[in-house]
Design an enzyme around this catalytic site. Structure first.
Site, PDB file in Angstrom:
ATOM      1  N   GLY A   1       0.815  -1.214   0.000  1.00 48.49           N
ATOM      2  CA  GLY A   1       0.000   0.000   0.000  1.00 48.49           C
ATOM      3  C   GLY A   1       0.844   1.257   0.000  1.00 48.49           C
ATOM      4  O   GLY A   1       0.533   2.237  -0.694  1.00 48.49           O
TER       5      GLY A   1
ATOM      6  N   TRP B   1       2.443   1.581  -3.447  1.00 52.85           N
ATOM      7  CA  TRP B   1       1.446   2.005  -4.430  1.00 52.85           C
ATOM      8  C   TRP B   1       1.339   3.530  -4.480  1.00 52.85           C
ATOM      9  O   TRP B   1       1.140   4.117  -5.549  1.00 52.85           O
ATOM     10  CB  TRP B   1       0.084   1.406  -4.077  1.00 52.85           C
ATOM     11  CG  TRP B   1      -1.042   1.901  -4.937  1.00 52.85           C
ATOM     12  CD1 TRP B   1      -1.410   1.430  -6.156  1.00 52.85           C
ATOM     13  CD2 TRP B   1      -1.950   2.972  -4.644  1.00 52.85           C
ATOM     14  NE1 TRP B   1      -2.495   2.144  -6.652  1.00 52.85           N
ATOM     15  CE2 TRP B   1      -2.843   3.098  -5.738  1.00 52.85           C
ATOM     16  CE3 TRP B   1      -2.102   3.835  -3.562  1.00 52.85           C
ATOM     17  CZ2 TRP B   1      -3.863   4.042  -5.777  1.00 52.85           C
ATOM     18  CZ3 TRP B   1      -3.127   4.783  -3.598  1.00 52.85           C
ATOM     19  CH2 TRP B   1      -3.986   4.875  -4.690  1.00 52.85           C
ATOM     20  N   HIS B   2       1.511   4.167  -3.336  1.00 49.77           N
ATOM     21  CA  HIS B   2       1.360   5.621  -3.296  1.00 49.77           C
ATOM     22  C   HIS B   2       2.491   6.355  -4.007  1.00 49.77           C
ATOM     23  O   HIS B   2       2.296   7.488  -4.464  1.00 49.77           O
ATOM     24  CB  HIS B   2       1.283   6.109  -1.843  1.00 49.77           C
ATOM     25  CG  HIS B   2      -0.072   5.954  -1.232  1.00 49.77           C
ATOM     26  ND1 HIS B   2      -0.468   4.819  -0.578  1.00 49.77           N
ATOM     27  CD2 HIS B   2      -1.146   6.792  -1.186  1.00 49.77           C
ATOM     28  CE1 HIS B   2      -1.712   4.957  -0.141  1.00 49.77           C
ATOM     29  NE2 HIS B   2      -2.152   6.146  -0.513  1.00 49.77           N
ATOM     30  N   GLY B   3       3.651   5.768  -4.091  1.00 48.39           N
ATOM     31  CA  GLY B   3       4.726   6.477  -4.766  1.00 48.39           C
ATOM     32  C   GLY B   3       6.009   5.671  -4.807  1.00 48.39           C
ATOM     33  O   GLY B   3       6.290   4.867  -3.912  1.00 48.39           O
TER      34      GLY B   3
ATOM     35  N   PHE C   1      -0.723  10.300  -7.356  1.00 53.40           N
ATOM     36  CA  PHE C   1      -0.609   8.867  -7.107  1.00 53.40           C
ATOM     37  C   PHE C   1      -1.308   8.043  -8.171  1.00 53.40           C
ATOM     38  O   PHE C   1      -1.195   6.836  -8.171  1.00 53.40           O
ATOM     39  CB  PHE C   1      -1.206   8.525  -5.724  1.00 53.40           C
ATOM     40  CG  PHE C   1      -0.586   9.321  -4.611  1.00 53.40           C
ATOM     41  CD1 PHE C   1       0.787   9.449  -4.541  1.00 53.40           C
ATOM     42  CD2 PHE C   1      -1.370   9.952  -3.668  1.00 53.40           C
ATOM     43  CE1 PHE C   1       1.367  10.194  -3.506  1.00 53.40           C
ATOM     44  CE2 PHE C   1      -0.811  10.677  -2.641  1.00 53.40           C
ATOM     45  CZ  PHE C   1       0.570  10.804  -2.571  1.00 53.40           C
TER      46      PHE C   1
END
Length: 486
Positions: A335, A338-340, A486
Site C-alpha cells: 500500500g 502504491w502511493h509512490g 498517485f
C-alpha cells in the site's frame, strides 16, 4: 473577434501535463453544466446515453493526460476480451491467461511509475550507470490499474460474470467522476447499476448538490488555504523552528484529509447527478480510536482493495499468528509503495504495518472502554497518523526525519503567541478544521439531515450563497488535488 473565438475553442481541445483539468476549474464546471443539459435529453435506459457519457469521460481524461488516453483504451479493450476468455477456461490454461492478464494490466504502472526508482537504486547499490527516462505519470493510472486487476480477479473466481458488451465495461472503467483519483470502484458494485440508473428525484438532487458543495468548500476554503503555509515551510524547512514544523504537521494532516475527502465528495455528488451511486470513501477517520479503525475509515475503497486482493489471498488470518502479522505487514508495504516510487512512501507503509501489528498485539490484553480513555486513544492515533503524514509531504525521507526531530526536540510552545501575531489566519483555520473533524458524528449527521430536509425551492439560493462564500474566501491559487500524483 472571430479569431479570438476560434482560439478559445481550440484551447478547449488542448491538454496540459502541468495543468490537468480539475473538478475545481471553472472551465470544467461550465463544461459539466453544458454536458448535463445534453445528458438529460436521453432516456435513462438508452445506449446512446451511455455512449454520450463515455465520450465525455474520454474527453475528461484526454484533458488530463493527452495521448495517454490511447494507453487507457488499450487496457480496456484487452481486459474485456481477456476476461471473457478467462471466464470460459479452466485449469492450467485459465491460470496462465490470468497471470498474463494481470501482468499486462500492471506492466504499464510498473513502467511509468516505478522504472526510474528501480534504475536509481540499481545504480546506487551496484555503482552502475543506467540512464533514467523522462517519464510522465499518466493521471489516474494507479486507480484504473487497481480497477482492472480487481475486475479480472473477480471474473476468474466467478464472483461476477464478464461484461456482456464492451460498451458497459468501457462505461465502468472510464466513468469520469472517479477516474483520476478514486474512489476505487468494484465492477460488482457498479456494473449492475448501468442498465438501471437512479431516478433523479428531489432527494437525490439535494444530496448531490450538497455533496458537491461540501467537497468544493473542503478543497477551496480549507485544504488550499492550509497548503500555502505547508508549501512555504517545506520549500525551505531549515529556515523554520520546531514549533513551526509542528504547526505545519497539523496543517498538512488537515489539508490532505479535506483535499482528498473533498475530491471524493465531489465525485460522489457528480455521480449522483448522473444517476449512479458510489460508495463513501471516508468516514470521519481522525476520530478513530486505533490504527485499525483509522484504516476502516480512511480511503475505504483502497483499504478494502488491499484486504480483498492482497491480504486475504496471501492467507489473511488463516495460517497462524506469525503469518497473519507478516501478511498484514506486506499488505501495508505494498500500500505504501502504491502511493509512490520513493523510500519515504515505503517507510510510511512499513510504519503503518508495524502499528497495525502492535495494535493487534495490545488489543489482546488491553480493552479500556471508558469515555476519557477513548478521547486519549483518539489523541494518540491522530498524532501517530499526523507524524507519518510528514513522509508524504516532505521532499525526501531524510527531511521527514529532520522535521520530526525538530518537532520533538526543538519545539518551544512559547512561540505560540508570536506565531499567532504573525499568522493568525493559520491558527484560525487549524481550530476551524479541528472543530469540523472532531465534532461528534451524531451532531454532524443531525446538521446534514436538517439541511437536506429543506425544501427544494430553497436550494438554488443555498447553492448561490455557498458559491459566493467560496469565491469570496478561497485562495487565489488553486492547488492540484493531492492524490492526482498517485
Amino acid at each position: 473577434m472571430a479569431n479570438t473565438f476560434f482560439s478559445d475553442l481550440s484551447g478547449a481541445f488542448t491538454y496540459s501535463f502541468k495543468e490537468p483539468w480539475f473538478f475545481t476549474d471553472y472551465g470544467f464546471l461550465l463544461t459539466l453544466s453544458v454536458f448535463l443539459i445534453g445528458y438529460a435529453i436521453f432516456r435513462p435506459d438508452s445506449k446512446l446515453k451511455s455512449i454520450y457519457l463515455i465520450l465525455f469521460s474520454l474527453f475528461f481524461y484526454y484533458k488530463s493526460s493527452g495521448p495517454f488516453l490511447l494507453l487507457f483504451l488499450l487496457v480496456i479493450v484487452c481486459d474485456y476480451f481477456l476476461s471473457r476468455a478467462i471466464y470460459r477456461l479452466s485449469g492450467i490454461k485459465k491460470n496462465l491467461l490470468l497471470i498474463f492478464s494481470i501482468g499486462y494490466s500492471i506492466s504499464f504502472l510498473l513502467y511509468f511509475k516505478y522504472s526510474n526508482f528501480f534504475i536509481d537504486n540499481i545504480n546506487y547499490w551496484f555503482t552502475s550507470d543506467f540512464k533514467t527516462n523522462d517519464l510522465f505519470l499518466p493521471i489516474g493510472i494507479s486507480f484504473y490499474t487497481f480497477q482492472s486487476v480487481s475486475y479480472i480477479l473477480d471474473v476468474s473466481k466467478k464472483e461476477i460474470k464478464p461484461s456482456e458488451n464492451i460498451i458497459d465495461y468501457t462505461f465502468y472503467m472510464t466513468f469520469f467522476p472517479h477516474l483520476v483519483a478514486g474512489p476505487i470502484v468494484r465492477a460488482k458494485d457498479f456494473l449492475p447499476q448501468i442498465p438501471n440508473p437512479l431516478h433523479i428525484n428531489s432527494e437525490i438532487l439535494k444530496e448531490a448538490v450538497f455533496k458537491i458543495s461540501v467537497g468544493l468548500a473542503k478543497k477551496l476554503l480549507i485544504a488550499d488555504y492550509l497548503a500555502k503555509y505547508v508549501d512555504m515551510l517545506h520549500a525551505a524547512p531549515d529556515g523554520f523552528s520546531g514549533f513551526e514544523h509542528w504547526i505545519a504537521m497539523y496543517s498538512y494532516a488537515f489539508q490532505i484529509y479535506f483535499d482528498f475527502s473533498g475530491y471524493s465528495d465531489i465525485a460522489i455528488g457528480i455521480a449522483l447527478l448522473l444517476g449512479y451511486r458510489l460508495k463513501e470513501n471516508f468516514q470521519n477517520p481522525y476520530v478513530a480510536q486505533n490504527i485499525t479503525s483509522f484504516w476502516r475509515r480512511w480511503h475505504i475503497s483502497l483499504s478494502l482493495w488491499l484486504r480483498d486482493y492482497i491480504y486475504i489471498p496471501l492467507g489473511g488470518n488463516r495460517k497462524g499468528v506469525f503469518l497473519t502479522y507478516l501478511f498484514l505487514f506486506l499488505t501495508m508495504l505494498i500500500g505504501g509503495f502504491w502511493h509512490g516510487a520513493d523510500w519515504k512512501f515505503i517507510f510510511w507503509g512499513v510504519s503503518h504495518g508495524m502499528l497495525l501489528i502492535v495494535h493487534k498485539l495490545i488489543s489482546k490484553i488491553y480493552k479500556w472502554e471508558y469515555p476519557p480513555i477513548k478521547i486519549l486513544h483518539i489523541f494518540i492515533t491522530f498524532h501517530f497518523v499526523s507524524f507519518l503524514w510528514l513522509f508524504f509531504r516532505s521532499e525526501n525521507i531524510f527531511l521527514a526525519f529532520e522535521s520530526i526531530k525538530r518537532i520533538i526536540i526543538s519545539n518551544n510552545f512559547m512561540e505560540f503567541w508570536s506565531f499567532y501575531s504573525a499568522r493568525p489566519e493559520v491558527i484560525f483555520m487549524l481550530f476551524a478544521s479541528a472543530l469540523i473533524v472532531f465534532s461528534p458524528e451524531v451532531l454532524k449527521q443531525k446538521l446534514i439531515n436538517r439541511i437536506l430536509s429543506l425544501p427544494l425551492i430553497l436550494w438554488p439560493f443555498i447553492l448561490l450563497v455557498i458559491l459566493q462564500v467560496i469565491l469570496q474566501f478561497r485562495d487565489d491559487s488553486i492547488q492540484p488535488f493531492i492524490y492526482f500524483q498517485f
